[in-house]
Design an enzyme around this catalytic site. Structure first.
Site, PDB file in Angstrom:
ATOM      1  N   HIS A 101     -11.096   5.934 -18.918  1.00  0.00           N
ATOM      2  CA  HIS A 101     -10.439   7.095 -19.114  1.00  0.00           C
ATOM      3  C   HIS A 101     -11.146   8.158 -19.937  1.00  0.00           C
ATOM      4  CE1 HIS A 101      -6.999   9.682 -19.617  1.00  0.00           C
ATOM      5  NE2 HIS A 101      -6.407   9.255 -18.461  1.00  0.00           N
ATOM      6  N   LYS A 136      -1.358  13.619  -5.342  1.00  0.00           N
ATOM      7  CA  LYS A 136      -2.123  15.152  -5.544  1.00  0.00           C
ATOM      8  C   LYS A 136      -2.229  15.491  -3.969  1.00  0.00           C
ATOM      9  CE  LYS A 136      -6.819  14.888  -6.226  1.00  0.00           C
ATOM     10  NZ  LYS A 136      -7.302  15.126  -5.064  1.00  0.00           N
TER      11      LYS A 136
END
Length: 919
Positions: free
Chosen positions: A138, A579
């Protein structure tokens, strides 16, 4: 907030303030204090956001740096205090004999008892049980080991402080408290003078080391312990027939996830697998060294088994002082063999000394396990159960849990890339001129012919391929070498992202066959790797069951599944589906896909294992893991669940042994409960599903109208969030987009969600829900009836409850007054004001509809602990956001100096720390 926690936060904040004054000067300290007090006034409603903007008006980048660092450290210390407080509250509840809380194994055992679950059902679940937290990289989780070490020491000192404060005071209490404060001040001073983030862009190797750090911090100890405890408990409760297999089996993507990341290569696969093996082998050596010291039992005091004596004689430890200590001699030999194994698999540089060279390396983890079990059996035969149940039992569980591989490294690539590689290989091998242009039926014919044939596609010694193909082939070649060296558990999964057809699933099987991970045998191939389709768009989720149904009609693939224990693993993508279609539509598409997969597997007699690609945020499938697993449809868990863990979520969950234990327990508890109990109280399933489907369509329409159809949205998003800066600064090893394009479709999910969380809109976690609920409810008498229906679903259905609760959690961290500051960065004022107005209106409508359905007055009424947590960290967030906006403004006007860039990174990491689930 309890007095203890408030006292701790003030205590740590006071020391940090004094360190700042000492190290940076009074002027910086006073500016920090002014910002802090102003932020508290804003939080209490006694001041407007503009008052904080005024505090930082005209601040130079040089002056902004210590302010950003100060509030990042405030957040770090507040997290530390909160975690310690939560841990102590749990300990107090246990001491008081309170009912075990949900998400603990003690609570699960009670529920299994109350549910009259039989031994046969438990045994059936455990035969294929697998709970796999899979660590992924990340971009904002770049904290250095020094920072972790400082946190660990401060936590230790705070525990000492609490113990003194709780005990009866003595003449020395105050002097001891003063000494503890001095130690904490020293650690905070070191922390202040340590760079919180790396200067250079992290390499994949850096991210691999960050992932391995959590094993050293907690997972090496806690995974074996929880596996041992679960096995022992289940045996005691349900009898000897319950299979004793490790339940928790960790995984990793770091170094093997090459989807859109050109920096993942054969070298990173080699590094990830080698370092994982080295980490676990050195752990075994340390544990054996300790055992050798502990097991001083003399054979003059008790009897040992002949097998133990044989092991002792092979230990090459004939010093006179150990002649009557067979356990020490046996363990010495086992340690020698593990060191010899380390030297053989990793290299002699990985082992100090030469004494181990007389020993033969272990051929497999099973051989090592047999020696450990020989020691265990001898101890138990001589009634030394207490000794066997200590360090040795944890070591045995570790060997069963980790083998020589530590974790399983997944390979992941997108279907388009696999197709490109095979197109080149097939053309070079004269199989077909342009595979990419073939129809689905023609592709299938080519693939099945190749999978049946033992003939290699790549001529021996050939290296004349394009750079991209060569890189992909190198990854598979290295994965095959790692499996030969460390065993089949090292690389057991190959994931195809954006899978949308039968051939998408078969294509990587050809590459696996090429490098020996699958062996051709007509229609009966053999292999050690699961081929896992990842369904991640709304369209692919809807089509997923149909794709698998067609796939299973192919004898070759069906037979391959049978020799892989008849288990079909499917990965579900929370990030891209969100998304693509927004929060509610994605959640329902995922649930509906699971319903279809469960029914398909049931009718086909195939076992289903789901891999949930969840991010840290609600917008990427985040939220409490326990609730998320229980919210799955009946039959979707079946004792197995794999789940991605990443970013700040990893450090929050696995940064210390106590939180690691708690979070691993939550995963195991939820998996057992979802597999063995009926957690849903729905009475009319079809009506509930119809309602969700209707709300989903309304939500998708609202979301699409903004994200995919509004011509100004892309400009609003790219200019009102730090997306540009995420792409241009050294944040994470992976590019922020799959392609060089400005479309939402090609943007990676992490920067999409990270950008919205930094600007405090949190749009992926709620947008579209308010409009959908309002429109579905309607007006008049219908509205009354439909509100009642939704209220009933919220009370009786974990899925709907989880969707609403997670949404409320993320909305509570949004702050639209700050979002307005970010919107002011957009040059086109018409776009800025129009899109902001849509977002603002939808946010408050969604909040209103949430309160109507739940009967709450505010978002977190049902979760007072989280509400207080959000309130506590709110004032530390505001200055970081305001400084970030100012630095972004400078950066975009051309001041891309190191100081400005560094401040943007500092604020991003500080906000991620404070929010605890940023992307």
């Amino acid at each position: 907030m309890t007095d203890f926690l408030r006292d701790d936060i003030r205590f740590l904040g006071r020391i940090l303030g004094e360190v700042i004054a000492e190290q940076e000067g009074q002027e910086v300290y006073e500016l920090v204090e002014q910002a802090r007090l102003t932020s508290f006034d804003i939080a209490k409603g006694n001041a407007e956001m503009d008052s904080l903007v005024q505090v930082f008006d005209g601040i130079t980048p040089a002056k902004a740096t210590p302010i950003a660092r100060a509030f990042s450290h405030f957040a770090l210390l507040a997290n530390l205090a909160e975690d310690l407080h939560d841990e102590e509250l749990r300990e107090q509840a246990l001491d008081a004999g309170d009912t075990p809380p949900d998400s603990t194994l003690d609570a699960t055992w009670l529920k299994l008892n109350e549910g009259n679950v039989g031994a046969e059902a438990v045994a059936d679940v455990l035969r294929n049980a697998e709970v796999a937290p899979v660590l992924t990289a990340h971009p904002t989780e770049t904290r250095r080991r020094t920072v972790f070490d400082a946190q660990k020491w401060i936590t230790t000192h705070m525990r000492e402080r609490h113990a003194l404060q709780s005990a009866e005071p003595t003449a020395r209490t105050q002097s001891k408290l003063d000494e503890i404060e001095k130690n904490i001040r020293r650690r905070i001073t070191i922390l202040w003078q340590t760079a919180l983030i790396r200067v250079a862009r992290p390499r994949i190797e850096d991210e691999i080391e960050v992932g391995l750090r959590y094993y050293k911090l907690s997972l090496l100890e806690e995974i074996p312990r929880i596996n041992r405890d679960v096995a022992v408990e289940l045996r005691e409760r349900f009898g000897e027939d319950v299979p004793l297999k490790p339940v928790v089996k960790p995984g990793s993507w770091i170094g093997g996830d090459h989807d859109g990341n050109p920096y993942v290569t054969a070298g990173t696969v080699e590094y990830s697998t080698r370092r994982a093996a080295e980490t676990v082998l050195k752990y075994y050596a340390r544990q054996l060294h300790s055992l050798e010291h502990e097991l001083s039992l003399s054979d003059r005091m008790n009897e040992v088994t002949p097998q133990l004596l044989e092991l002792a004689d092979a230990g090459h430890n004939d010093v006179p002082s150990r002649v009557d200590e067979p356990y020490r001699r046996a363990v010495h030999g086992v340690r020698g063999r593990i060191l010899a194994t380390t030297a053989e698999l990793i290299g002699e540089d990985a082992v100090e000394g030469v004494w181990f060279k007389v020993f033969t390396p272990y051929a497999s983890p099973e051989e090592f396990l047999n020696d450990a079990l020989t020691i265990d059996h001898s101890l138990r035969e001589s009634n030394d159960v207490l000794i066997a149940d200590d360090r040795l039992s944890v070591l045995i569980s570790a060997i069963e849990s980790f083998g020589f591989n530590l974790y399983s490294l997944d390979l992941r690539q997108n279907s388009e890339s696999y197709e490109d590689v095979l197109t080149e290989l097939f053309e070079r091998a004269q199989v077909t001129a342009n595979y990419r242009e073939l129809s689905e039926e023609e592709k299938l014919e080519v693939l099945l012919k190749e999978l049946r044939s033992p003939r290699p596609l790549i001529p021996h010694g050939s290296d004349e391929y394009s750079e991209v193909t060569d890189r992909e082939l190198g990854i598979f070649r290295t994965a095959s070498e790692a499996v030969k060296k460390f065993g089949p558990r090292m690389v057991p999964h190959c994931i195809i992202s954006m899978a949308s057809s039968v051939t998408d699933v078969l294509e990587p099987m050809v590459l696996l066959k090429e490098f020996g991970l699958i062996a051709a045998n007509g229609d009966n191939p053999r292999g050690t790797v699961d081929v896992i389709p990842l369904f991640e768009t709304i369209e692919d989720l809807r089509a997923g069951a149909g794709i698998l149904g067609e796939l299973w009609k192919i004898d070759l693939y069906r037979n391959y599944l049978l020799q892989r224990d008849n288990v079909q693993e499917v990965m579900l993508g929370y990030s891209d589906s969100n998304k693509d279609g927004g929060y509610f539509s994605a959640n329902w598409a995922l649930y509906d896909a699971e319903l279809q997969l469960v029914e398909l597997c049931r009718s086909a007699g195939v076992k289903l294992r789901l891999f949930h690609g969840r991010g840290g945020t609600v917008g990427r499938g985040g939220g409490p893991s326990y609730d998320a697993i229980l919210a799955q449809p009946k039959g979707a868990v079946q004792g197995s669940v794999r789940i991605t863990e990443q970013g700040e979520i990893i450090s929050a969950k696995y940064g210390n042994p106590e939180t690691a234990r708690r979070n691993l327990e939550a995963l195991v508890s939820a998996t057992l409960e979802a597999s063995l109990l009926d957690v849903s109280e729905l009475t009319d399933h079809q009506r509930a599903y119809d309602i969700m489907s209707e709300i989903s369509e309304l939500s998708l329409k609202k979301y699409t109208s903004l994200v995919h159809e509004d011509q100004g949205f892309i400009d609003y998003f790219t200019q009102s969030t730090p997306l540009q800066e995420i792409g241009s600064l050294n944040i994470g090893s992976r590019p922020s987009s799959r392609k060089q394009t400005s479309s939402v479709e090609d943007l990676r999910a992490i920067p999409w969600v990270l950008s919205w969380s930094q600007s405090r809109v949190m749009l992926p976690g709620w947008f579209g829900v308010g409009t959908a609920l309002e429109q579905w409810i309607g007006e008049g008498e219908q509205a009354t009836q439909r509100i009642a229906e939704l209220q009933t679903l919220n009370e009786s259905w974990p899925f709907f409850t989880s969707v609403l609760d997670n949404m409320a959690q993320v909305m509570s961290k949004a702050e639209l007054r700050l979002a307005k500051l970010y919107a002011d960065l957009i040059p086109d004022r018409e776009v800025a004001e129009r899109v902001y107005s849509v977002i603002h209106e939808e946010y408050f409508l969604t909040k209103k509809m949430f309160c109507v359905i739940t009967g709450s007055d505010d978002l977190l009424d049902d979760n007072p602990l989280l509400a207080r947590s959000v309130q506590r960290r709110y004032p530390y967030l505001l200055p970081l956001n305001v400084i970030q906006v100012e630095m972004m403004r400078r950066y975009r006007k051309g001041d891309q100096s190191e100081q400005v860039s560094r401040n943007i990174q500092l604020t991003m990491n500080g906000l991620s720390t404070a929010l605890r689930n940023s992307g």
